[in-house]
Design a protein around this motif. Structure first.
Motif, mmCIF file in Angstrom:
data_model
loop_
_atom_site.group_PDB
_atom_site.id
_atom_site.type_symbol
_atom_site.label_atom_id
_atom_site.label_comp_id
_atom_site.label_asym_id
_atom_site.label_seq_id
_atom_site.Cartn_x
_atom_site.Cartn_y
_atom_site.Cartn_z
ATOM 1 N N ILE A 372 -10.733 -13.115 35.068
ATOM 2 C CA ILE A 372 -11.881 -12.952 35.956
ATOM 3 C C ILE A 372 -13.162 -13.157 35.155
ATOM 4 C CG2 ILE A 372 -13.068 -11.418 37.565
ATOM 5 C CD1 ILE A 372 -10.417 -9.868 37.793
ATOM 6 N N LYS A 373 -14.068 -13.983 35.688
ATOM 7 C CA LYS A 373 -15.341 -14.205 35.023
ATOM 8 C C LYS A 373 -16.399 -14.586 36.057
ATOM 9 C CE LYS A 373 -16.196 -17.902 32.734
ATOM 10 N NZ LYS A 373 -16.211 -18.989 31.743
ATOM 11 N N PHE A 374 -17.678 -14.479 35.652
ATOM 12 C CA PHE A 374 -18.797 -14.910 36.478
ATOM 13 C C PHE A 374 -19.414 -16.168 35.874
ATOM 14 C CE2 PHE A 374 -18.598 -10.691 38.269
ATOM 15 C CZ PHE A 374 -19.064 -10.856 39.557
ATOM 16 N N ARG A 375 -19.989 -16.991 36.754
ATOM 17 C CA ARG A 375 -20.667 -18.201 36.316
ATOM 18 C C ARG A 375 -22.053 -18.266 36.954
ATOM 19 N NH1 ARG A 375 -17.014 -22.315 39.969
ATOM 20 N NH2 ARG A 375 -17.816 -21.604 42.004
ATOM 21 N N PHE A 376 -22.927 -19.064 36.347
ATOM 22 C CA PHE A 376 -24.270 -19.247 36.889
ATOM 23 C C PHE A 376 -24.508 -20.722 37.181
ATOM 24 C CE2 PHE A 376 -24.602 -19.791 32.347
ATOM 25 C CZ PHE A 376 -25.477 -20.849 32.189
ATOM 26 N N ASN A 377 -25.470 -20.992 38.050
ATOM 27 C CA ASN A 377 -25.875 -22.358 38.366
ATOM 28 C C ASN A 377 -27.085 -22.692 37.512
ATOM 29 O OD1 ASN A 377 -27.173 -24.633 39.620
ATOM 30 N ND2 ASN A 377 -25.921 -24.269 41.428
ATOM 31 N N GLU A 378 -26.936 -23.674 36.656
ATOM 32 C CA GLU A 378 -28.004 -23.982 35.706
ATOM 33 C C GLU A 378 -29.257 -24.538 36.381
ATOM 34 O OE1 GLU A 378 -26.331 -28.412 34.459
ATOM 35 O OE2 GLU A 378 -26.298 -26.768 33.033
ATOM 36 N N ASN A 383 -28.758 -18.434 32.472
ATOM 37 C CA ASN A 383 -27.850 -17.442 31.895
ATOM 38 C C ASN A 383 -27.144 -16.720 33.021
ATOM 39 O OD1 ASN A 383 -29.490 -15.006 32.666
ATOM 40 N ND2 ASN A 383 -30.960 -16.001 31.276
ATOM 41 N N VAL A 384 -26.172 -15.910 32.653
ATOM 42 C CA VAL A 384 -25.340 -15.219 33.629
ATOM 43 C C VAL A 384 -25.816 -13.798 33.883
ATOM 44 C CG1 VAL A 384 -23.668 -14.158 32.050
ATOM 45 C CG2 VAL A 384 -22.895 -14.986 34.304
ATOM 46 N N TYR A 385 -26.937 -13.410 33.295
ATOM 47 C CA TYR A 385 -27.416 -12.042 33.427
ATOM 48 C C TYR A 385 -27.923 -11.763 34.837
ATOM 49 C CZ TYR A 385 -27.347 -12.441 28.368
ATOM 50 O OH TYR A 385 -26.957 -12.661 27.092
ATOM 51 N N PHE A 446 -16.868 -19.072 45.291
ATOM 52 C CA PHE A 446 -16.000 -18.666 44.183
ATOM 53 C C PHE A 446 -14.851 -19.662 44.124
ATOM 54 C CE2 PHE A 446 -14.144 -16.701 47.862
ATOM 55 C CZ PHE A 446 -12.771 -16.756 47.663
ATOM 56 N N ASP A 447 -14.207 -19.732 42.964
ATOM 57 C CA ASP A 447 -13.073 -20.643 42.757
ATOM 58 C C ASP A 447 -11.868 -19.844 42.302
ATOM 59 O OD1 ASP A 447 -14.556 -22.899 43.412
ATOM 60 O OD2 ASP A 447 -15.253 -23.173 41.344
ATOM 61 N N LEU A 448 -10.723 -20.164 42.877
ATOM 62 C CA LEU A 448 -9.456 -19.536 42.487
ATOM 63 C C LEU A 448 -8.473 -20.648 42.171
ATOM 64 C CD1 LEU A 448 -7.684 -17.041 42.109
ATOM 65 C CD2 LEU A 448 -7.165 -17.135 44.571
ATOM 66 N N GLU A 449 -8.160 -20.818 40.905
ATOM 67 C CA GLU A 449 -7.209 -21.826 40.451
ATOM 68 C C GLU A 449 -6.111 -21.147 39.656
ATOM 69 O OE1 GLU A 449 -9.334 -24.686 38.206
ATOM 70 O OE2 GLU A 449 -10.595 -25.351 39.883
ATOM 71 N N GLY A 450 -4.967 -20.993 40.280
ATOM 72 C CA GLY A 450 -3.858 -20.312 39.622
ATOM 73 C C GLY A 450 -4.208 -18.861 39.350
ATOM 74 N N ASN A 451 -4.248 -18.512 38.084
ATOM 75 C CA ASN A 451 -4.569 -17.129 37.703
ATOM 76 C C ASN A 451 -6.012 -16.987 37.220
ATOM 77 O OD1 ASN A 451 -4.298 -18.549 35.329
ATOM 78 N ND2 ASN A 451 -3.341 -16.859 34.208
ATOM 79 N N LYS A 452 -6.855 -17.971 37.531
ATOM 80 C CA LYS A 452 -8.260 -17.933 37.110
ATOM 81 C C LYS A 452 -9.158 -17.758 38.335
ATOM 82 C CE LYS A 452 -7.636 -20.797 32.984
ATOM 83 N NZ LYS A 452 -8.058 -22.046 32.270
ATOM 84 N N LEU A 453 -9.931 -16.657 38.351
ATOM 85 C CA LEU A 453 -10.880 -16.376 39.423
ATOM 86 C C LEU A 453 -12.302 -16.462 38.848
ATOM 87 C CD1 LEU A 453 -11.577 -15.458 42.312
ATOM 88 C CD2 LEU A 453 -11.345 -13.090 41.507
ATOM 89 N N THR A 454 -13.063 -17.434 39.325
ATOM 90 C CA THR A 454 -14.429 -17.635 38.849
ATOM 91 C C THR A 454 -15.398 -17.354 39.992
ATOM 92 O OG1 THR A 454 -13.648 -19.356 37.333
ATOM 93 C CG2 THR A 454 -16.026 -19.223 37.733
ATOM 94 N N LEU A 455 -16.312 -16.427 39.785
ATOM 95 C CA LEU A 455 -17.229 -15.956 40.823
ATOM 96 C C LEU A 455 -18.652 -16.400 40.512
ATOM 97 C CD1 LEU A 455 -15.862 -12.298 40.880
ATOM 98 C CD2 LEU A 455 -15.397 -14.019 42.621
ATOM 99 N N ASP A 456 -19.376 -16.809 41.564
ATOM 100 C CA ASP A 456 -20.808 -17.076 41.389
ATOM 101 C C ASP A 456 -21.555 -15.760 41.140
ATOM 102 O OD1 ASP A 456 -20.483 -19.751 41.729
ATOM 103 O OD2 ASP A 456 -21.325 -19.850 43.758
ATOM 104 N N ASN A 457 -22.551 -15.825 40.290
ATOM 105 C CA ASN A 457 -23.350 -14.618 40.016
ATOM 106 C C ASN A 457 -24.611 -14.572 40.869
ATOM 107 O OD1 ASN A 457 -24.937 -16.608 38.752
ATOM 108 N ND2 ASN A 457 -25.759 -15.108 37.298
ATOM 109 N N TYR A 458 -24.650 -15.374 41.928
ATOM 110 C CA TYR A 458 -25.867 -15.452 42.748
ATOM 111 C C TYR A 458 -25.495 -15.779 44.183
ATOM 112 C CZ TYR A 458 -25.158 -20.503 42.627
ATOM 113 O OH TYR A 458 -24.622 -21.760 42.775
ATOM 114 N N LEU A 459 -26.470 -15.585 45.065
ATOM 115 C CA LEU A 459 -26.372 -16.012 46.451
ATOM 116 C C LEU A 459 -27.675 -16.688 46.827
ATOM 117 C CD1 LEU A 459 -28.110 -13.956 48.598
ATOM 118 C CD2 LEU A 459 -26.516 -12.349 47.589
#
Length: 569
Positions: A372-378, A383-385, A446-459
């Motif tokens: 599980i991790k968060f990502r940001f849109n550059e 940054n992901v803060y 958000f993206d779910l690929e196999g056992n990897k869940l990647t979440l956006d840190n923004y709306l």
């Protein structure tokens, strides 16, 4: 070779040769003979002080001797007594020129002093008026109005002048303040005017009335003490009046500036501040009307406070008419009514919460690790803060958006066979259906690929949806024994809601956690070191510490307590 004499003239020490000394003495004697007995001493003191000032300007160093030439130059500036004709009248004496006098443009230059005789606060305005030869009333009006235009800078200028500009105290300084020649005639005239003013005050006193109203000694002492306290209270009231006046003037100035700023900017769609000021306006009332209502609602009470402070500071100010008072009161009551109405409308537009939910299964085997991790849109951030509650921005196509990092992550235990993720988009609105519609317009991925869940840190949401406390809640439901790899980025968005969610400590590193019972236990965190504290006393040994060993699904904890040496097993 002439002898020198040391003299003290007007508080200054001079070395003067004998001829110059004799000439200066004859000059003073001639002045004394030309003066009437009334006020002669005060006039002579001012003349001596002025002559001492002129001589000081001509002396280059303390050892220089004043000669006849310097005395002649001073006499030329001050003038001869016989050049002036003194006309006496019933109220006092006044001086007028009867012959030609020496004119020196240097001494016609005005100097900036504070006028204590015509002052209301510190005499700054009166001093400026004397310097520029205008009526002090206009200067005072400028200083009252200017804080509204200069953002209070003029008030600081007034205080600065109060501190650094000296007050005109001596007769010479008062003449310099008004740009009059400092010679015998003007010095005598000024001194006699002051004497006449004091005399007129004493002449206007009704001594018979004072005698008839005389009290006993104790009563007079009591009255004196009362007068002292009254003077103290008056001084305190003046300070309070000044504070009220300054505070209300600054507030009124700020309100007026704000109103005109809104008036000129809100009339231009897309102009400066238009979107920022309008995106939280739920009433759809034009911004300039809201600003006007705010100006009237807040400004009218502060206007009356301003008048109150002015009344405290200035004796017998010109009052405003009853028509003006009642008109302002009526306008204020109407603006209060509109403010209450608009406030209720504003509150009802955020009275309800609405949400839409999306659920997706995470298909992994029991032995797999969920990453599980968060990502940001550059494009929006670098940054992901979590550092933006809301911000107005544009997307890549130029559309105005509300951008926010208001994303929350929760871990929850479930009895289901497989883990799953649940996304809840929440918004506020004037009704439940309105709030739900606004929640549906929130864009979150958000993206779910196999056992990897990647979440956006923004709306993001369109600017026309306005700020309605839009937020996204991410719930990850975990069955018993599930292992997760928590990226360090989740520390900015992970929340704990008590008994309903699982807690992961705030950590700067990636760690593996496994759900055992009601806890997420760390599988790869550093082991705690055993801390022993050994001392020997009376053949006993004391030791304490705590040892934790983690191995797979098993945690072994050993606690060492203090025991006497002979009882350790």
């Amino acid at each position: 070779m002439n002898r020198t004499v040391s003299i003290n003239l007007g508080g200054f020490f001079f070395h003067i040769d004998e001829d110059a000394y004799q000439k200066l003495n004859r000059y003073f004697d001639a002045i004394k003979r030309s003066l009437s007995p009334d006020g002669k001493e005060e006039i002579m003191n001012d003349i001596e002080a002025r002559i001492a000032e002129l001589l000081s300007d001509k002396i280059k160093n303390d050892k220089q001797v004043v000669g006849v030439r310097e005395i002649d130059e001073v006499i030329a500036i001050m003038g001869q007594p016989e050049d002036y004709k003194i006309d006496e009248d019933t109220t006092g004496s006044s001086s007028s020129y009867s012959g030609s006098t020496y004119y020196n443009p240097e001494h016609k230059t005005r100097k900036f002093y504070r006028d204590g005789e015509s002052s209301i606060i510190a005499g700054v305005c009166a001093g400026i008026a004397h310097y520029f030869r205008i009526d002090p009333l206009w200067v005072r009006i400028i200083f009252i109005i200017s804080p509204f235009i200069s953002f209070g800078t003029s008030l600081l200028v007034y205080i600065l002048f109060w501190i650094i500009i000296p007050k005109a105290i001596t007769t010479t300084e008062k003449l310099e303040m008004k740009g009059e020649q400092i010679n015998i005639s003007n010095i005598e005239k000024k001194v006699r005017e002051e004497i006449d003013n004091i005399s007129s005050k004493f002449q206007n006193v009704d001594y018979n009335k004072l005698g008839n109203n005389a009290k006993t000694g104790a009563e007079r002492i009591g009255n004196g003490i009362g007068n002292v306290f009254m003077a103290i209270f008056k001084a305190i009231s003046k300070v309070i009046g000044a504070i009220i006046l300054i505070f209300s003037a600054l507030t009124l100035g700020g309100l007026i500036i704000f109103f005109f700023t809104v008036l000129f900017t809100s009339a231009i769609p897309g102009g400066p501040w238009h979107d920022i000021m309008n995106f939280a306006n739920y009433t759809e009332v034009p911004l300039w009307i809201l600003a006007l209502i705010g100006l009237l609602t807040i400004g009218i009470p502060f206007f009356f406070l301003f008048l109150l402070g002015l009344k405290i500071l200035v004796e017998n100010p010109k009052p405003i008419g009853n028509v003006t008072k009642y008109t302002l009161l009526g306008i204020w009551l109407i603006s209060i009514a509109f403010s209450i109405y608009l406030g209720i409308r504003q509150a009802t537009e955020v009275a309800y919460d609405g949400k839409v939910m999306k659920k997706e299964q995470i298909l992994i085997s029991p032995t797999d690790t969920l990453n599980i991790k968060f990502r940001f849109n550059e494009f929006y951030a670098k940054n992901v803060y979590r550092n933006t509650n809301f911000r107005i921005t544009q997307d890549t196509t130029g559309n105005n958006l509300i951008f926010s990092n208001n994303v929350e992550l929760f871990f929850v235990k479930t009895d289901a066979e497989n883990p799953y993720v649940q996304i809840e988009k929440v918004s506020e609105g004037g009704s439940m259906s309105d709030a739900r519609d606004r929640a549906e317009k929130i864009k979150y991925n958000f993206d779910l690929e196999g056992n990897k869940l990647t979440l956006d840190n923004y709306l993001v949401t369109d600017l026309k949806n306005k700020l309605r406390n839009q937020r996204v809640k991410v719930y990850i439901y975990l069955p018993e024994g599930t292992i997760i790899n928590a990226d360090r980025s989740i520390r900015h968005y992970h929340y704990n809601i008590g008994d309903h969610s699982l807690y992961i400590p705030y950590n700067d590193e990636n760690h593996l956690y496994q759900l055992n019972g009601d806890d997420l236990n760390c599988l790869d965190c550093p082991e705690e070191e055993v801390d022993y504290d050994e001392t020997e006393e009376d053949n006993n040994i004391e030791a304490h510490g705590h040892l934790k060993i983690s191995n797979g699904n098993t945690d072994i904890s050993i606690e060492i307590k203090d025991k006497p040496k002979d009882t350790i097993n």
